[in-house]
Design an enzyme around this catalytic site. Structure first.
Site, short mmCIF file in Angstrom:
data_model
loop_
_atom_site.label_atom_id
_atom_site.label_comp_id
_atom_site.label_asym_id
_atom_site.label_seq_id
_atom_site.Cartn_x
_atom_site.Cartn_y
_atom_site.Cartn_z
N PHE A 152 6.88 -59.49 31.17
CA PHE A 152 8.24 -59.87 31.50
C PHE A 152 8.51 -61.32 31.13
CE2 PHE A 152 12.07 -59.21 34.05
CZ PHE A 152 12.44 -60.51 34.35
N GLY A 153 7.52 -62.17 31.37
CA GLY A 153 7.69 -63.60 31.16
C GLY A 153 6.88 -64.36 32.18
N VAL A 172 5.91 -66.39 35.69
CA VAL A 172 6.14 -66.25 37.13
C VAL A 172 5.88 -67.60 37.78
CG1 VAL A 172 5.53 -65.01 39.23
CG2 VAL A 172 5.41 -63.84 37.03
N GLY A 210 1.59 -67.45 36.64
CA GLY A 210 1.00 -66.59 35.62
C GLY A 210 2.03 -66.20 34.58
N GLN A 211 1.56 -65.37 33.63
CA GLN A 211 2.41 -64.92 32.54
C GLN A 211 2.19 -63.43 32.35
OE1 GLN A 211 4.43 -67.05 30.73
NE2 GLN A 211 5.24 -65.46 29.37
N GLY A 212 3.28 -62.68 32.26
CA GLY A 212 3.18 -61.26 32.04
C GLY A 212 4.08 -60.82 30.92
N ASP A 219 4.92 -46.40 36.89
CA ASP A 219 3.99 -47.41 36.36
C ASP A 219 3.07 -47.92 37.45
OD1 ASP A 219 2.86 -48.85 34.31
OD2 ASP A 219 4.27 -50.53 34.46
N LYS A 279 10.27 -64.50 38.76
CA LYS A 279 9.95 -63.99 37.43
C LYS A 279 11.09 -64.35 36.48
CE LYS A 279 8.30 -59.78 37.19
NZ LYS A 279 8.12 -58.32 37.42
#
Length: 685
Positions: free
Chosen positions: A357-358, A360, A353-355, A471, A374
């Site tokens: 942060f960048g 994964v 996936g993509q978050g 968070d 990550k």
């Protein structure tokens, strides 16, 4: 007679030297204690088998420098092995393993898998087989603080010699995959190299292990150090400009005949002359013995006062002496080459996936352990400060409801975090998807609520650090195969002192909807901020609705809806319709809703602690009456362009904070009346 005296004297000198080496030459290096498997309990069958294993291993050290053994039957079977450096004596090997069997249970108490490294030996055990397997999952790096000034001349010689010593060790079976080399790299200096693998490895696996260690050695560089050691469970590779290994001591020559007397060089001398020579020789020997004994006593008495800085270069600097905070972090450092191999060079096929942060990526370490990596992207909204924050906290926190960090890498070009791989990904992907939310029946949701509460209690009350997560939200709750929840993403976490109740910040960080009202309006941070977020999360789990869900632009948010149903005496109206009326306990749901409303009260002092929440979840005691929540209803104009779940970052006003500073948005509260907000506005900076 003179030859006999010389042989006796040489033997005595070797024995005394070995005693001195035993007294001062056993150097603890590092340990790796597995957190991926359950601990054993005191007086359990596993512990008894482990003690038998240690006894069996120790019994072989008088004759062998490598030995493996298995004790017991499944599920309490214990596998173990030790290896001493081939150049050390059996006496040093015996003493090293003796110390290691005592040390390993001290530094890794109740662990079912562990390893300890000494500069002279290695000891490890596991609940699963570790024999004949290439293992580079954990490591220990050592280096001297002294650098090579002319490294450009030094490195080619080093690379050439290392290649040779690796080939020699991989091909050598008679010496147990062990080799040393020395080479002149200048007119006055020599480089000393050592390579060793466990002898149960194939030559190919040995070669692979040592070459990865060599790659790490040159990539990491360690400030052009004059001495570096790379230690894996399966191999070690070292070099230094001072000789740190022993050349094998040749055996003294045997007498020409065991039955005939030794012929004197001058048979014409009288018996008195021979007696006089003998007395002088004995006197000299006694004097030497007195000096050696004095030296031995001196070494024994000063052993505790010797520090790493005063030792010779070959006693390579131990990272653990730098300080506690650096110690626990440095033990998780892993080379980028290992993570590249694990993820097939960050292949798109491995991308999970993509978050923010960048990306994964899923990967597999050499020992078969699955890992989620990550990778910080170049345009990430999160910076190096949050990266270091995450590493620092997760490295020190261990709980079954917190995600485990298996390793990290930080170079000028890469920032990587390697976590345990969680197969079911995050809670939000299942809970808010109409096609998958049916997988979460009430018993599973109740289990998730329990697990999150226990994880927060650990952060607030039970860990050696007092941590406010800041968070907590559904996307930061990962679910294992058995749906055990794990809290993740500590990039915004804040460390509190033991007695500290509150902190202050000038900019917001977190996710709208989950942020407590006093945090939005005044920048106040406390453990009760996490309690508020927990309450919102429980309401989402009960209802299957996001805190930001809108049926229309004028619809109430989830807090409004929950309070309305509670006030009207219809709490079950909030329950996710996918659960079905007969599939859950009404009392459990009502109690969880009651607790959630206590958590989201506007007054900080009215919210329960996580310790109280876990207590309330585990018993049916009386609960206080909740007050009206701090309604967070956004103005139609104020947040329409951003949505109500944007992430924000802050820069603390407190000196030394490790919070991130890369955010671009902030939120200002426009008004506050008692326990409710009338609205918030968003401002771009």
């Amino acid at each position: 007679m003179g030859k006999t005296l010389f042989i006796s004297f040489a033997s005595l000198m070797v024995s005394l030297w070995q005693l001195i080496r035993v007294a001062t030459g056993i150097n603890f290096s590092d340990e790796a204690c597995s957190v991926s498997v359950a601990n054993y309990t005191i007086n359990s069958v596993y512990q008894k088998n482990l003690n038998l294993l240690f006894s069996d291993l120790s019994s072989k050290t008088s004759t062998q420098k490598f030995y493996n053994s298995t004790i017991g039957d499944d599920p309490d079977k214990v596998y173990g092995l030790y290896q001493c450096r081939e150049d050390v004596s059996l006496e040093i090997c015996r003493q090293c393993i003796k110390e290691a069997t005592q040390k390993i249970v001290q530094v890794c108490p109740l662990k079912k898998e562990a390893i300890v490294w000494y500069l002279e030996c290695m000891l490890r055990y596991s609940k699963s087989s570790i024999f004949s397997l290439l293992d580079m999952s954990v490591h220990d790096y050592k280096h001297s603080s002294i650098g090579v000034s002319n490294y450009s001349q030094f490195s080619p010689v080093l690379a050439s010699e290392m290649d040779k010593v690796i080939d020699q060790a991989a091909l050598s079976t008679s010496s147990g995959h062990f080799a040393t080399r020395r080479a002149r790299w200048s007119s006055y200096e020599t480089v000393y190299c050592l390579a060793q693998c466990t002898p149960d490895l194939s030559g190919r696996d040995c070669n692979n292990c040592l070459h990865i260690a060599l790659r790490i050695m040159f990539i990491a560089n360690f400030n052009n150090s004059v001495a570096i050691g790379i230690f894996f469970p399966s191999c070690q590779l070292r070099y230094g400009r001072v000789q740190f290994y022993d050349d094998l001591v040749p055996k003294p020559p045997a007498p020409t005949s065991s039955s005939s007397p030794i012929t004197m060089t001058n048979p014409g001398k009288s018996k008195a002359d021979r007696s006089h020579i003998l007395n002088i020789s004995l006197g000299v020997l006694v004097a030497i013995l007195i000096v050696l004994v004095a030296l031995l006593i001196y070494f024994l008495c000063t052993k505790r006062r010797i520090t790493n800085d005063s030792r010779r270069e070959n006693h390579i600097t131990n990272f653990k002496n730098v300080g506690e905070s650096f110690m626990s972090v440095e033990s998780l450092r892993i080379d980028v080459a290992i993570l590249e191999i694990a993820t097939n060079n960050f292949s798109e096929d491995n991308k999970l996936g993509q978050g923010a942060f960048g990306g994964v990526y899923k990967g597999t370490l050499p020992n078969g352990v699955e890992i989620a990596v990550k990778r910080l992207s170049k345009d990430s909204t999160q910076g190096a400060e949050q990266f270091q924050n995450e590493v620092m906290f997760v490295a020190k926190l261990q709980h079954r409801n917190l995600v485990r960090l298996l390793g990290y890498c930080q170079t000028p070009d890469e920032m990587l975090l390697g976590y345990e791989y969680i197969p079911n990904k995050s809670l939000d992907l299942i809970l808010f998807d109409p096609e998958t939310r049916g997988l979460l029946d009430w018993s599973i949701r109740y289990k998730i609520i329990h697990g999150i509460a226990r994880g927060l209690q650990y952060l607030h009350e039970d860990s050696r650090l007092k941590i406010v997560h800041r968070d907590l939200k559904a996307s930061n709750i990962l679910l294992e195969a058995d749906m055990n929840p794990k809290i993740s993403d500590f990039g915004l976490a804040r460390k509190f002192s033991v007695n500290q109740k509150q902190d202050q910040t000038s900019r917001l960080a977190g996710t709208l909807g989950y942020m407590a009202p006093e945090y939005i309006e005044y920048g106040e941070i406390s453990t009760k901020s996490d309690v508020y977020s927990f309450g919102v999360l429980v309401l989402e789990i009960i209802s299957g609705k996001k805190i930001s869900d809108r049926q229309s632009e004028l619809a109430e948010n989830l807090l409004t809806l929950a309070w309305m149903h509670w006030s009207e005496g219809l709490p079950l109206e909030l329950v996710d319709t996918s659960l079905g009326g007969d599939s859950y306990s009404s009392n459990e749901i009502i109690r969880c809703l009651h607790l959630a409303l206590l958590c989201v009260q506007g007054d900080v002092e009215d919210r329960p602690s996580m310790l109280s929440i876990v207590f309330y979840l585990n018993c049916s005691s009386y609960l206080p009456t909740p007050q009206q929540p701090a309604f967070l209803i956004s103005r139609r104009k104020g947040l329409s362009g951003l949505g109500s779940t944007n992430d924000f970052t802050d820069k603390s006003t407190k000196s030394g904070s490790s919070s991130g500073t890369s955010g671009q948005h902030s939120v200002k509260s426009t008004s506050r009346s008692n326990n409710s907000f009338s609205g918030i506005e968003s401002t771009m900076y």
